[in-house]
Every structure is written in C-alpha cells, then in structure tokens.
Design a protein around this motif. Sequence first.
Motif, mmCIF file in Angstrom:
data_model
loop_
_atom_site.group_PDB
_atom_site.id
_atom_site.type_symbol
_atom_site.label_atom_id
_atom_site.label_comp_id
_atom_site.label_asym_id
_atom_site.label_seq_id
_atom_site.Cartn_x
_atom_site.Cartn_y
_atom_site.Cartn_z
ATOM 1 N N UNK A 172 -0.707 -10.650 23.381
ATOM 2 C CA UNK A 172 -1.514 -11.505 24.252
ATOM 3 C C UNK A 172 -2.631 -10.692 24.901
ATOM 4 N N UNK A 173 -2.287 -9.463 25.298
ATOM 5 C CA UNK A 173 -3.302 -8.595 25.896
ATOM 6 C C UNK A 173 -4.413 -8.342 24.885
ATOM 7 N N UNK A 174 -4.048 -8.090 23.637
ATOM 8 C CA UNK A 174 -5.058 -7.848 22.606
ATOM 9 C C UNK A 174 -5.983 -9.058 22.478
ATOM 10 N N UNK A 175 -5.383 -10.261 22.446
ATOM 11 C CA UNK A 175 -6.198 -11.470 22.325
ATOM 12 C C UNK A 175 -7.104 -11.617 23.539
ATOM 13 N N UNK A 177 -8.230 -9.272 25.278
ATOM 14 C CA UNK A 177 -9.254 -8.229 25.202
ATOM 15 C C UNK A 177 -10.147 -8.429 23.979
#
Lengths: 271, 359
Positions: A172-175, A177
């Motif tokens: 989720x953090x990747x998305x 970011x």
Amino acid sequence: MKALKRSSLTDIIGLGLIFGVAIFSLILLVAPSIIVLIISFDTRAYVSFPPEGFTLRWYGEVFQKSELVESMLNSLQVGLTVTVLCILLGVPTALACVRGRFRGTTALSVFVLVPHMVPGIVLGVAVLFAGALVGVSPSIWLQSVAITVFILAVMVRTVQSRLMRLDPALEEAAANLRATPFQSLRTVTFPLLMPAILAGSVFTFVEGIDNLSVAIFTHGFRDRPLPVELLALVQYTSTPLVAAVSGVQIVLAIVALIAVSLTIGLDNVND
Amino acid sequence: MMQNAADNAATLSQAAPVLRIGAVDKYFGATQVLQNCTLDVGDGEIVTLLGPSGCGKTTLLRCIAGFWDADAGRIEIDGQDMTPVPVNRRPVGVVFQSYALFPHLTVARNVGYALRMRGTPASEIEARVTEALRTVSLEGFESRYPAQLSGGQQQRVAIARVLVMQPRVLLLDEPFNALDAKLRSTMQVELRQLIKQLGITSIFVTHDQEEALTMSDRIAVMRGGRIEQAATPDEIFDRPVSSYVADFVGTSNFWDAQAEAGQVTLPDGQSVETGLSGKVRVMSRPHNLRLAPEEQGPWRGVVLFQRHIGPLIEYHVEMPDGATIKVAAIRQDRVRPVRDRAAVSIGIIDSAQVSVFAD
Ligand SMILES: Nc1ncnc2c1ncn2[C@@H]1O[C@H](COP(=O)(O)OP(=O)(O)OP(=O)(O)O)[C@@H](O)[C@H]1O
Ligand SMILES: [Mg+2]
C-alpha cells in the motif's frame, strides 16, 4: 532446597535425553550418506564395509561411461526446467492465493497441493496416459512437466508463507508513493520474496534431479535421467561405481546448499 | 490564545477547502462502518479524527488515500473528485501506523522511492532526498537500513518519504503508537511544528484525546462511523454538542435534571437557559465547580479522596445518591486544606459554562 535439587536433576536428565535424541537423529540423517561416500573410494570391486583402500577409480569410471554422463546432463536439464517452470507458475499462484480478491483463493491453494499428495507412481502413470491421449510421447519435456506438477506445491507454499508474513502496508505504501501495480511488484514484492523463491528453487531443483517415481514413467526412452540410469545400473553392477554416482549427487546437493547459504543465508530459507 | 484559534478557524472556513469529504458511507458486508461522514479541511489545517477503537477512523483515512472505495458520497481534493483516481495518482501522502518502510532499501532509497517511480532525474532525486532528510533532521543516515534505526528515527524516515513528493494532503494514522510515552510527547510537538511550517493540509488519526488537543487546529470526534462534532479544541472542550463528546474529551461530571419553560435548575440553586424540555443531562467540567463549607449550599456531599495532578487538586465528592462529582481547584486558590471525609457543598462557578444535553 531438596525440591530444587530434584528439579535440577530432572533438568539434567531431560537435557541429556534431548541431546541424545538430537545426536541420534543427526547420525541417522548423515550416516548413510557418509557410508556411501566411504564405499565410493574402496579399491575392491564389490560393495562392502569397511573399505580396504582408497582409489578415485570409480569416479573416473563414472565420467568415462557416456550413458552416465548423458543421464547426469539430462537430469541437470530436468532440474533447471522444473525450477524455471515452478518459478513461473508458482510465484503468480502464490500471489493469487494470498493477495487475490476473487472467490476461491482457498480452493486454489488446496488444489495446488493435490498432485503432491498423490503417490508419485500414480502421478507418473497418469501423466503418461494423459500424454498418450493427446499424442505426447514420453520425453525429457514430459518428464519435466510431470515433476513440475508434482513439486509445484512446495514452491507455492514456500512463497505463500513468506507472502502471508509480509506487512500488506508495504505494498500500500508503494502504491501511495506513486508506484503502479507492476512497479510495486518489481521494486517491493519480488525483492522481499527473493529468499523464499531461492529456497523453493533449491527444493524443486533437487526434486528435478532426484525424482524417480514420476520420472520412471515419463522420461524419454533415449533420454534417461540419472535416477533411472542408476536403477538400471544397480541391477547388473555391484561395484562401488553406484556409490560414486551417489557421491556425485551428494556433492551437488551440498554445493547447492552452500550456494544458498552464501547468497541469502540459511536462516532466511524459512522466512 | 482562544481569540487566535477562533480567528484561525474563521479565515480557514472562508477559503475553499483543500479536502472535502461529502456524505461518505462505507459498508463491510452488511455492517455500516462509515455513516454520512462530512468534513471540510482548509489549506494548511491539521484536523484530527478522534474516537474510540473501531469507530471508523482508519476506514475513513483509507477511503481518502484510495485503498478502499467509499460506497456512497464524494471525496474531493482541490475541487477534483477523487473517486475515479487510483491510489498512485492521488495527491495524498500516508504515514502508516507501522511506518511500512521498505526493509530492503536504505533510508535514502526509501525517501527517494516516490521520485524514482515518477521517473525524476537521478540528480534531482539526490538533492530532494537530502533536503527531505534535513527537514526531519536525519542527515547522515542515508545509507542505513530501516532495521538499523530507532522507532523515532523510523517515523521520521516515513514522514520524509511522503514529504519528498509534496503531497497536497498528508494522512497520519496513529503515528505515535509505536513510540514510548516520553518520546511521544516531544515528537507530537515537533511534528505539529514541522507540518505547520511546511503548511501541509493534514488529517491525523488518534484515540488519545490529549494527543488530539496537542496536534490539531480542529478535532473531529467520531462515534460509530459518524462524525459527531468537528470544531476547534477549545470549542470541543467548552461547548461539546453531546454528552458523548464531553465524556470523550476531558474530564466531565454528568447528572440528570428536568427542563421546564426553557430553564434548567442546577443543583446549587442557580439556573441555566436551554432550548430543550423534559428530561435532560447536565454536564460541568471539574474546574467549573468549587468546594464550600457544607452549610453554604444545598448541593452537598462528602470528600472521598483527593488527587494531586501537577498544580491542580482533584476532589472526588460522593453525593447522597452514590454518584461521584469531580471538583478541580488550583493549589494556590485553596483557602485551607480540605480533609478526606469532610462534608462539603459544591457550587457552580459560571452557570453559562454548563452544558445541557437531550440524552
Ligand atoms: N477489512 C475489514 N473487513 C471487515 N470489517 C472491517 C475491516 N476493517 C475494519 N473493519 C471494521 O470496521 C470498523 C472500523 O474499523 P477501523 O479500523 O476504521 O477503526 P478505527 O477507528 O481505526 O479503530 P482503531 O482505533 O482500533 O484503529 C470496525 O468495527 C472494524 O471491525
Ligand atoms: Mg485504526
């Protein structure tokens, strides 16, 4: 005080027992391999223990027998093919089982296990018949596919258990970011799954070069894999040549393990 | 201070809000987790979502970030409807409760991640990573891995990692949970100063009322998926709209009363105006009450015990009906010490500061 003494005594006995069992299991695990290795250097032309001398003659013979060398190369090819197929099929399957948003993810992860639960001989025969039905005759490729079906569950399970312990917030953090789903897979999920994929690869590769039960029904008649060749060999040979072939296999397995421990560390294999 | 906050709120409400949450509903299966949530957040404002566990704070945050879709209602940023915009294109930065730092990447690569995903040139990435790390005072940590950082340092990396992409809205889900109490209070002040200095519109989630009072320009108190009251900390504290809000923020005393002809008679004899009629619930903060000798008033009880909280003394007074009323006094204002078991009467200092609720 007395109670303390008694409990420390039972502690010592308990620890001693555990230690004893551990040593015993260790011996049970490695003793056959060590005995095979020792026999493979014996000078006598028949299998017996303890040995009476030291020679590299049998190893020389292994590499002089063209059918043995060929079968080793065949098995190597099967091992690599099985591993590549397992990565290509197993990683996406594990992703689907854990991250999939469709109905039946549980059914899928059980379904993958089924071929592994069937006895190898049954699976081998089944693949042979199924192949015949669609006009595919036994070959190194049919054998690779059959072993892949048999061992795929191990790759899926290894990757799946790692995936289940990954914090979903990482993706989720990747998305968040700005990563696209593919970028997130490439830069976050895959690197974090790498130890599990490598560990799974060791298992599938070893199964690929080692499997007899499935291979015996599916291998090509001119492309015998090592275990099948070895089975034929023991039927008419009683020299330590057979032990030397096993010695080569043992060394291969040890090399694979050392390679893994050097790249990702053995502690990570189960992670 | 109070004046300042009121001014602030006034100017904020005039400008167009950066974030508009309009009548958002969210269901999980048959259970409704968000109910008609409506909230506007102005430019540079810090709004806290405050409420007990399970009231839907994280759910609302996840709808804003786009991890989940709302089932009804609209979320707008700068007037643009976010519904069709996927997570990775929303101008939103999320600081996760677990920080969610990428364990296989160094601090510098974690912080530069968003820029790399956008295809920013390498030289610019380096400059902006350096700047972001300076903002959170983490220069020199570039080549460390997350596992080699303390909890507080990890949190600052997580903040730098979203600041670097200059989000329009910053979302923080209980960012202090993983920190110990002492570090928590310093980080609260530091983080508020940092956000204010950068002027980023922020939504901040907590279930700790003191944290909410420290961090926010406005607090939105949530209850069972609804926003019960959204107002400045002063207003929430002094003029709560319901007994739920009063109970959740600050210490409060409640008692039942009867409203007649627009008036509620208070137990010490004073009366207060109300628009309600019939059975009501009255609330007073402990610092709006004072103790007096028994014979001076009709609202009598016995001091059970007293608690010293810094410069305050909190008296727990047991009333004849068994209820306990809390009275707070500043240590210096006390005329003479009150002994435990002393019979006292309670007076209300300012009847206008008393709240009357229907429930
Ligand atoms: N994935 C989900 N599936 C079903 N129900 C969920 C899911 N996530 C949350 N819920 C439910 O939605 C409600 C709100 O959850 P939410 O996580 O938003 O609460 P919260 O206010 O953030 O609480 P906390 O302070 O404990 O973090 C809870 O009752 C929870 O059980
Ligand atoms: Mg939450």
